[in-house]
Design a protein around this motif. Structure first.
Motif, mmCIF file in Angstrom:
data_model
loop_
_atom_site.group_PDB
_atom_site.id
_atom_site.type_symbol
_atom_site.label_atom_id
_atom_site.label_comp_id
_atom_site.label_asym_id
_atom_site.label_seq_id
_atom_site.Cartn_x
_atom_site.Cartn_y
_atom_site.Cartn_z
ATOM 1 N N ASN A 32 1.742 112.720 45.036
ATOM 2 C CA ASN A 32 2.492 112.344 46.243
ATOM 3 C C ASN A 32 2.129 110.923 46.690
ATOM 4 O O ASN A 32 2.611 110.475 47.725
ATOM 5 N N PHE A 33 1.273 110.245 45.929
ATOM 6 C CA PHE A 33 0.849 108.865 46.205
ATOM 7 C C PHE A 33 0.218 108.701 47.584
ATOM 8 O O PHE A 33 0.252 107.638 48.174
ATOM 9 N N LEU A 34 -0.358 109.784 48.085
ATOM 10 C CA LEU A 34 -1.054 109.729 49.369
ATOM 11 C C LEU A 34 -2.282 108.832 49.262
ATOM 12 O O LEU A 34 -2.634 108.123 50.187
ATOM 13 N N SER A 36 -2.925 106.889 46.274
ATOM 14 C CA SER A 36 -2.828 106.073 45.051
ATOM 15 C C SER A 36 -1.514 105.310 45.084
ATOM 16 O O SER A 36 -0.693 105.514 45.979
ATOM 17 N N PHE A 80 -5.990 117.414 39.255
ATOM 18 C CA PHE A 80 -6.827 116.481 40.009
ATOM 19 C C PHE A 80 -6.424 116.409 41.481
ATOM 20 O O PHE A 80 -7.231 115.976 42.304
ATOM 21 N N ALA A 81 -5.165 116.730 41.792
ATOM 22 C CA ALA A 81 -4.634 116.416 43.125
ATOM 23 C C ALA A 81 -5.458 117.078 44.219
ATOM 24 O O ALA A 81 -5.651 118.286 44.224
ATOM 25 N N LEU A 83 -7.563 115.966 48.330
ATOM 26 C CA LEU A 83 -8.173 114.963 49.205
ATOM 27 C C LEU A 83 -9.678 115.038 48.988
ATOM 28 O O LEU A 83 -10.218 116.126 48.763
ATOM 29 N N SER A 123 -13.511 120.101 39.858
ATOM 30 C CA SER A 123 -14.455 120.516 40.882
ATOM 31 C C SER A 123 -15.454 119.382 41.080
ATOM 32 O O SER A 123 -15.181 118.232 40.696
ATOM 33 N N SER A 124 -16.584 119.683 41.670
ATOM 34 C CA SER A 124 -17.497 118.599 42.037
ATOM 35 C C SER A 124 -18.916 119.126 42.132
ATOM 36 O O SER A 124 -19.132 120.297 42.472
ATOM 37 N N TYR A 148 -14.800 119.467 52.812
ATOM 38 C CA TYR A 148 -14.330 119.061 51.481
ATOM 39 C C TYR A 148 -15.001 119.905 50.402
ATOM 40 O O TYR A 148 -14.344 120.468 49.531
HETATM 41 P P1 NAD Z 1 -7.909 110.095 43.981
HETATM 42 O O1 NAD Z 1 -7.684 110.239 45.434
HETATM 43 O O2 NAD Z 1 -7.949 108.734 43.399
HETATM 44 O O3 NAD Z 1 -6.830 110.966 43.170
HETATM 45 C C1 NAD Z 1 -6.279 112.150 43.693
HETATM 46 C C2 NAD Z 1 -4.761 112.011 43.583
HETATM 47 O O4 NAD Z 1 -4.152 113.215 44.076
HETATM 48 C C3 NAD Z 1 -4.222 110.856 44.407
HETATM 49 O O5 NAD Z 1 -3.377 110.069 43.588
HETATM 50 C C4 NAD Z 1 -3.432 111.532 45.525
HETATM 51 O O6 NAD Z 1 -2.313 110.765 45.934
HETATM 52 C C5 NAD Z 1 -3.038 112.854 44.875
HETATM 53 N N1 NAD Z 1 -2.807 113.973 45.793
HETATM 54 C C6 NAD Z 1 -3.623 114.409 46.784
HETATM 55 N N2 NAD Z 1 -3.072 115.480 47.390
HETATM 56 C C7 NAD Z 1 -1.902 115.730 46.770
HETATM 57 C C8 NAD Z 1 -0.875 116.697 46.938
HETATM 58 N N3 NAD Z 1 -0.943 117.625 47.901
HETATM 59 N N4 NAD Z 1 0.192 116.660 46.132
HETATM 60 C C9 NAD Z 1 0.294 115.716 45.146
HETATM 61 N N5 NAD Z 1 -0.646 114.778 44.936
HETATM 62 C C10 NAD Z 1 -1.730 114.781 45.747
HETATM 63 O O7 NAD Z 1 -9.263 110.884 43.639
HETATM 64 P P2 NAD Z 1 -10.114 110.916 42.301
HETATM 65 O O8 NAD Z 1 -11.387 110.218 42.570
HETATM 66 O O9 NAD Z 1 -9.280 110.524 41.153
HETATM 67 O O10 NAD Z 1 -10.443 112.471 42.251
HETATM 68 C C11 NAD Z 1 -9.639 113.372 41.525
HETATM 69 C C12 NAD Z 1 -10.160 114.780 41.773
HETATM 70 O O11 NAD Z 1 -11.535 114.836 41.400
HETATM 71 C C13 NAD Z 1 -10.096 115.226 43.226
HETATM 72 O O12 NAD Z 1 -9.734 116.579 43.263
HETATM 73 C C14 NAD Z 1 -11.521 115.040 43.717
HETATM 74 O O13 NAD Z 1 -11.848 115.926 44.765
HETATM 75 C C15 NAD Z 1 -12.310 115.344 42.462
HETATM 76 N N6 NAD Z 1 -13.640 114.699 42.437
HETATM 77 C C16 NAD Z 1 -13.734 113.351 42.612
HETATM 78 C C17 NAD Z 1 -14.995 112.749 42.616
HETATM 79 C C18 NAD Z 1 -15.155 111.275 42.848
HETATM 80 O O14 NAD Z 1 -16.262 110.847 43.218
HETATM 81 N N7 NAD Z 1 -14.129 110.444 42.647
HETATM 82 C C19 NAD Z 1 -16.137 113.520 42.401
HETATM 83 C C20 NAD Z 1 -15.986 114.899 42.203
HETATM 84 C C21 NAD Z 1 -14.729 115.471 42.223
#
Ligand code: NAD
Ligand code: WQD
Length: 346
Positions: A32-34, A36, A80-81, A83, A123-124, A148
């Motif tokens: 949804n590019f929220l 990105s 991945f999607a 918050l 996950s995380s 979160y």
């Molecule tokens: P990011 O925010 O860059 O990517 C997440 C993407 O999901 C974004 O492009 C956002 O626009 C999209 N999105 C969010 N909600 C959505 C929805 N309801 N519908 C459609 N799209 C939606 O984050 P990231 O760092 O790439 O992380 C990806 C995943 O990995 C996430 O689930 C995050 O919780 C998890 N994670 C990230 C980290 C980190 O440090 N980056 C660590 C552990 C886990």
């Protein structure tokens, strides 16, 4: 047969798209590019020379998901999607539960409707809460410390229940430690909105002149230099971990959690030094109080991923810092070109 990548335009998703396309997979992205920019999708095309379809849609919109599944022959999903800002989740817990938990339930319902039962979930390490037993093994008792983290924990539990109700599902729960770095092309990387919450994007923005100095949160931890220790993993290694997990869910049924880290911890000051060495730029910093909720030391036991997925991170902190710097230097304002023009006009 295509792999659906939810959140594929984001930081980790875009790097995973590159690795999947390079490995010959057909992909389709929903975002949804929220958090990105669609520009990351153009960059993925540029790096790989391959085309793919993406949908601007929200996982909270089940009808939109239905359309995506009906228009594409999807065989598996990498999800991945979500918050991901810990602080924001404390202020807006309902938004986090709705987006992350409801979004995942919607996705699984549509997957079930179309008979797609192979899922790799982001996950995380946050699901390990404040454990102080390192290295952290997958069997460690779980317990998240903020909304979160609890969304990740709840989703893991929902997916376990789903599998137990229907054992033809294949699910990998990938528990990332601290993903950093960028693709070595310098074309895609982490582009946080607003002031970065995480260490390495913050350092990179100091280096490029967008921020004046780094605050180091705590120098009285029981570590060699007193600063917090984390397991930083190069985002390209992490992306490759998704390929191995995808191969796994394609050949076995079950639900399994895997730590994706390097198994090595570095302190905040070690990361500052490594970045200075890679960039040739000195990073001014000031010592501040500990950040609430932070643990002293966190790093992974990566044995399970090595043995069961045949995966191991290969890039060290030199490569991580070099690649962050290349990305940040080439894209001082991330994907936001308008800002870039304003910046260069100054
Ligand atoms: P990011 O925010 O860059 O990517 C997440 C993407 O999901 C974004 O492009 C956002 O626009 C999209 N999105 C969010 N909600 C959505 C929805 N309801 N519908 C459609 N799209 C939606 O984050 P990231 O760092 O790439 O992380 C990806 C995943 O990995 C996430 O689930 C995050 O919780 C998890 N994670 C990230 C980290 C980190 O440090 N980056 C660590 C552990 C886990
Ligand atoms: C690393 C170290 C800070 C910023 C977070 C989430 C976690 C996961 C990964 C999604 C710590 C110190 C930081 C700064 C600093 N994300 N620091 N100055 O907290 O380990 O993990 O990202 O699942 O859930 O909590 O990562 O990069 O914020 O911090 O001194 O400006 O750097 O205290 O020791 P963290 P981080």
């Amino acid at each position: 047969m295509k792999i659906l990548i939810t959140g594929g335009s984001g930081y980790i998703g875009s790097h995973t798209c590159v690795e999947l396309l390079n490995a010959g997979y057909e992909i389709v992205v929903v975002d949804n590019f929220l958090n990105s920019k669609a520009e990351s999708m153009n960059r993925v095309r540029r790096i790989t020379g391959k085309d793919f379809k993406y949908y601007e849609a929200d996982l909270l919109n089940k009808d939109a998901l239905d359309v995506i599944f009906s228009e594409n022959n999807i065989s598996a999903v990498i999800h991945f999607a979500g918050l991901k800002a810990v602080g924001e989740s404390n202020n807006f817990p309902l938004k986090y539960y709705q987006n992350n938990v409801t979004g995942t339930i919607n996705l699984c319902e549509i997957m079930k409707k179309y008979g797609v039962k192979k899922l790799v979930f982001s996950s995380s390490a946050t699901v390990y809460g404040s454990t102080n037993q390192v290295p952290i093994k997958e069997e460690t008792i779980l317990g998240a410390e903020n909304p979160y983290g609890r969304t990740k924990l709840m989703i893991e539990e929902i997916l376990r229940d789903l599998y137990h109700s229907d054992q033809s599902w294949s699910i990998a729960l990938l528990r990332y430690f601290n993903p950093i770095g960028a693709h070595e092309s310098g074309l895609i990387g982490e582009d946080p909105k607003g002031i970065p919450n995480n260490l390495m994007p913050y350092i990179a923005q100091v280096a490029v002149g967008r921020l004046s100095s780094l605050s180091v949160y705590g120098n009285d931890y029981p570590t060699l230099d007193g600063t917090g220790i984390r397991d930083y993993i190069h985002v390209v290694d992490l992306a490759i971990g998704h390929l191995r997990a995808l191969e796994k869910v394609q050949c076995i049924h079950g639900i399994n959690a895997y730590n994706l880290g390097t198994g090595i911890g570095y302190s905040v000051l070690e990361m500052v030094k490594a970045f200075e060495k890679a960039s040739g730029i000195s990073i001014p910093y000031v010592m501040k109080d500990r950040r609430p909720g932070d643990v002293a030391i966190c790093f992974a036991d990566v044995t399970k991923a090595r043995i069961q997925l045949g995966w191991k991170a290969s890039r060290g902190i030199e490569a991580m810092c070099r690649d962050i710097w290349r990305w940040q230097k080439n894209n001082p304002n991330g994907y936001n070109e308008e800002l870039e023009i304003q910046h260069s006009d100054k």
